[in-house]
Design an enzyme around this catalytic site. Structure first.
Site, PDB file in Angstrom:
ATOM      1  N   GLY A  10       4.272  16.344   1.314  1.00  0.00           N
ATOM      2  CA  GLY A  10       4.180  14.871   2.194  1.00  0.00           C
ATOM      3  C   GLY A  10       5.917  14.722   2.160  1.00  0.00           C
ATOM      4  NE  ARG A  83      -1.816  -1.201  -1.025  1.00  0.00           N
ATOM      5  CZ  ARG A  83      -0.997  -2.001  -1.802  1.00  0.00           C
ATOM      6  NH1 ARG A  83      -2.649  -3.262  -1.821  1.00  0.00           N
ATOM      7  NH2 ARG A  83      -0.872  -2.496  -3.024  1.00  0.00           N
ATOM      8  CB  ILE A 119       2.678   9.453  -5.438  1.00  0.00           C
ATOM      9  CG1 ILE A 119       4.344  10.440  -6.548  1.00  0.00           C
ATOM     10  CG2 ILE A 119       3.287   8.099  -4.930  1.00  0.00           C
ATOM     11  CD1 ILE A 119       5.172  10.022  -6.305  1.00  0.00           C
ATOM     12  CG  HIS A 176      -1.231   2.498  -8.695  1.00  0.00           C
ATOM     13  ND1 HIS A 176      -0.780   1.847  -9.195  1.00  0.00           N
ATOM     14  CD2 HIS A 176      -1.341   2.527  -7.597  1.00  0.00           C
ATOM     15  CE1 HIS A 176       0.340   1.178  -8.477  1.00  0.00           C
ATOM     16  NE2 HIS A 176       0.165   1.836  -7.159  1.00  0.00           N
TER      17      HIS A 176
HETATM   18  O1  TXD Z   1       2.810   3.881  -7.077  1.00  0.00           O
HETATM   19  C1  TXD Z   1       2.219   5.314  -6.796  1.00  0.00           C
HETATM   20  N1  TXD Z   1       1.490   5.562  -7.049  1.00  0.00           N
HETATM   21  C2  TXD Z   1       1.996   4.620  -5.009  1.00  0.00           C
HETATM   22  C3  TXD Z   1       1.621   5.732  -3.919  1.00  0.00           C
HETATM   23  C4  TXD Z   1       2.903   3.790  -4.717  1.00  0.00           C
HETATM   24  C5  TXD Z   1       2.920   3.462  -3.457  1.00  0.00           C
HETATM   25  C6  TXD Z   1       2.651   3.873  -1.837  1.00  0.00           C
HETATM   26  N2  TXD Z   1       1.889   4.672  -3.123  1.00  0.00           N
HETATM   27  C7  TXD Z   1       0.818   5.679  -1.921  1.00  0.00           C
HETATM   28  O2  TXD Z   1       2.101   6.752  -1.662  1.00  0.00           O
HETATM   29  C8  TXD Z   1       0.872   4.983  -0.512  1.00  0.00           C
HETATM   30  O3  TXD Z   1      -0.142   4.476  -0.453  1.00  0.00           O
HETATM   31  C9  TXD Z   1       0.205   6.387   0.360  1.00  0.00           C
HETATM   32  O4  TXD Z   1      -0.893   7.286   0.092  1.00  0.00           O
HETATM   33  C10 TXD Z   1       1.419   7.470  -0.641  1.00  0.00           C
HETATM   34  C11 TXD Z   1       2.890   8.211   0.630  1.00  0.00           C
HETATM   35  O5  TXD Z   1       3.444   6.884   1.084  1.00  0.00           O
HETATM   36  P1  TXD Z   1       4.541   6.630   2.020  1.00  0.00           P
HETATM   37  O6  TXD Z   1       4.958   5.397   1.977  1.00  0.00           O
HETATM   38  O7  TXD Z   1       5.447   8.313   1.823  1.00  0.00           O
HETATM   39  O8  TXD Z   1       3.504   7.714   3.034  1.00  0.00           O
HETATM   40  P2  TXD Z   1       4.414   8.117   4.386  1.00  0.00           P
HETATM   41  O9  TXD Z   1       5.528   7.884   4.579  1.00  0.00           O
HETATM   42  O10 TXD Z   1       2.698   7.736   5.701  1.00  0.00           O
HETATM   43  O11 TXD Z   1       4.128   9.538   4.494  1.00  0.00           O
HETATM   44  C12 TXD Z   1       3.199   9.978   3.952  1.00  0.00           C
HETATM   45  C13 TXD Z   1       2.845  11.534   4.415  1.00  0.00           C
HETATM   46  C14 TXD Z   1       3.607  11.475   6.071  1.00  0.00           C
HETATM   47  O12 TXD Z   1       4.971  11.905   6.553  1.00  0.00           O
HETATM   48  C15 TXD Z   1       2.591  12.177   6.835  1.00  0.00           C
HETATM   49  O13 TXD Z   1       2.883  13.272   7.632  1.00  0.00           O
HETATM   50  C16 TXD Z   1       2.142  13.056   5.542  1.00  0.00           C
HETATM   51  O14 TXD Z   1       2.094  12.190   4.392  1.00  0.00           O
HETATM   52  N3  TXD Z   1       0.752  13.780   5.957  1.00  0.00           N
HETATM   53  C17 TXD Z   1       0.710  15.447   4.868  1.00  0.00           C
HETATM   54  N4  TXD Z   1       1.102  16.031   4.604  1.00  0.00           N
HETATM   55  C18 TXD Z   1       0.657  17.644   3.889  1.00  0.00           C
HETATM   56  N5  TXD Z   1      -0.546  17.537   4.111  1.00  0.00           N
HETATM   57  C19 TXD Z   1      -1.564  17.014   5.279  1.00  0.00           C
HETATM   58  N6  TXD Z   1      -2.352  17.277   4.700  1.00  0.00           N
HETATM   59  C20 TXD Z   1      -0.957  15.190   5.601  1.00  0.00           C
HETATM   60  N7  TXD Z   1      -1.332  14.331   6.154  1.00  0.00           N
HETATM   61  C21 TXD Z   1      -0.122  13.165   5.787  1.00  0.00           C
END
Ligand code: TXD
Length: 321
Positions: A10, A83, A119, A176
């Site tokens: 990610g 979200r 995460i 969480h």
């Molecule tokens: O404390 C915690 N656990 C959290 C969790 C606190 C804040 C946010 N949290 C969660 O982390 C949030 O709800 C998301 O589920 C994740 C990632 O958050 P982020 O802000 O980094 O999201 P982005 O910027 O949308 O990045 C997600 C990336 C994006 O670049 C997509 O292209 C990629 O995930 N993505 C993938 N990567 C690999 N493989 C697959 N299949 C894939 N699908 C989407």
């Protein structure tokens, strides 16, 4: 000691900050994976080009191919949607479960001996799913939530009491979600109970309790507070820093006691679910689960939180995810 290899699955907001923090701390070489073409290559190139000014020397590679994560020591997963305002973490279940399944298969194939920190939300369900699909032993699969929730709670306490946040120790257990359990009784400033300090400040036990309850409520809603302000996504600096604290504890075998989403096998009276509990992290991953005494109120909140986790996992199974 050979150099550690860290795979980040990610390359979005959190993935980018993780890369930068690992580089600044020289924790190891990074492979940043994303399905979006050029995105992880662009981010790693940008960060790597700061190596001279920041003075770090690690290899940073962006990729769209799982084979590049081969033999990673540690994998941190943020793949999945974040979200938007008005959404709960659980609203992400269907979409992110599909993504987590594919990620677990990729990690299982190419980094079968790695320790994995998840995460992606909804956290407790995503960790459960990763463990199921990968078949990894439970000491090598954990989730990050409690370190962040506790850091948020500690920040609010420090701001309220006018003390350095460095001296605040406060832990948040449970799932969480909105049912998380900030431990009021155990919260202290270098050993001095926070409730005692609040009571002295306000000279009124009822007022002190009201102030604490407001901080507890803000902690539970802290993720949503940031989502509402950012509008386009969720918190990313503090979640990344929190995961790095866990990563460092593992890579440097620090044996730190941190609130971690760990698999419970009878501890805390919970059988077979991932829940946030005090955990000792070291080179083997989850090395100990530390049980502590909960009073009746805390136990009721903890049970409620465990119920929310079991319901989420049941939903995931019912939907065939
Ligand atoms: O404390 C915690 N656990 C959290 C969790 C606190 C804040 C946010 N949290 C969660 O982390 C949030 O709800 C998301 O589920 C994740 C990632 O958050 P982020 O802000 O980094 O999201 P982005 O910027 O949308 O990045 C997600 C990336 C994006 O670049 C997509 O292209 C990629 O995930 N993505 C993938 N990567 C690999 N493989 C697959 N299949 C894939 N699908 C989407």
């Amino acid at each position: 000691m050979s150099r550690k290899k860290i795979a980040l699955i990610g390359g979005g907001q959190i993935g980018g900050v993780l890369t930068q923090l690992i580089a600044l701390k020289e924790l190891g070489d990074v492979v940043l994976f994303d399905i979006v073409e050029d995105l992880p290559q662009g981010k790693t190139l940008d960060i790597a080009e700061a190596s001279r000014v920041d003075g770090f020397d690690v290899s940073l590679k962006g990729t769209n191919e799982y084979k590049d994560i081969k033999d990673s020591d540690l994998v941190i997963i943020t793949a999945g949607l974040p979200r938007k305002p008005g959404m709960s973490r659980d609203d992400l279940l269907t979409t992110n479960a599909k993504i987590m399944r594919s990620v677990a298969e990729g990690v299982k194939e190419f980094a079968p001996d790695s320790i994995v920190i998840i995460i992606s939300n909804p956290l407790d369900a995503m960790v459960t799913l990763f463990k199921k699909v990968s078949g990894f032993p439970v000491n090598r699969v954990m989730g990050q939530a409690g370190v962040l929730d506790s850091s948020r709670f500690s920040s609010f306490i420090a701001w309220e009491l006018g003390v350095s946040v460095k001296d605040v120790n406060a832990m948040v257990l449970g799932g969480h979600g909105d049912t998380m359990v900030p431990l009021i009784r155990y919260a202290n400033v270098n050993g001095v109970p926070v409730m005692e300090m609040l009571e002295r400040k306000y000279k009124d036990a009822a007022k002190a309790k009201e102030v604490m309850d407001a901080m507890v409520q803000r902690t539970k809603m802290a993720g949503g507070e940031v989502v509402k302000l950012l509008k386009t996504g969720s918190a990313f600096y503090s979640p990344a820093s929190s995961a790095i604290t866990m990563a460092e504890a593992i890579l440097k075998d620090e044996k730190r006691l941190l609130p971690v989403c760990s698999y419970l096998d009878g501890e805390f009276g919970v059988d077979g679910y991932y829940v946030g509990v005090p955990t000792v992290l070291g080179e083997k991953g989850v090395e100990q689960i530390i049980e502590l005494t909960l009073d009746n109120d805390e136990q009721a909140m903890f049970d409620n939180s465990v119920n929310a986790v079991t319901k989420l996992v049941a939903d995931m199974e019912r939907l065939g995810l």
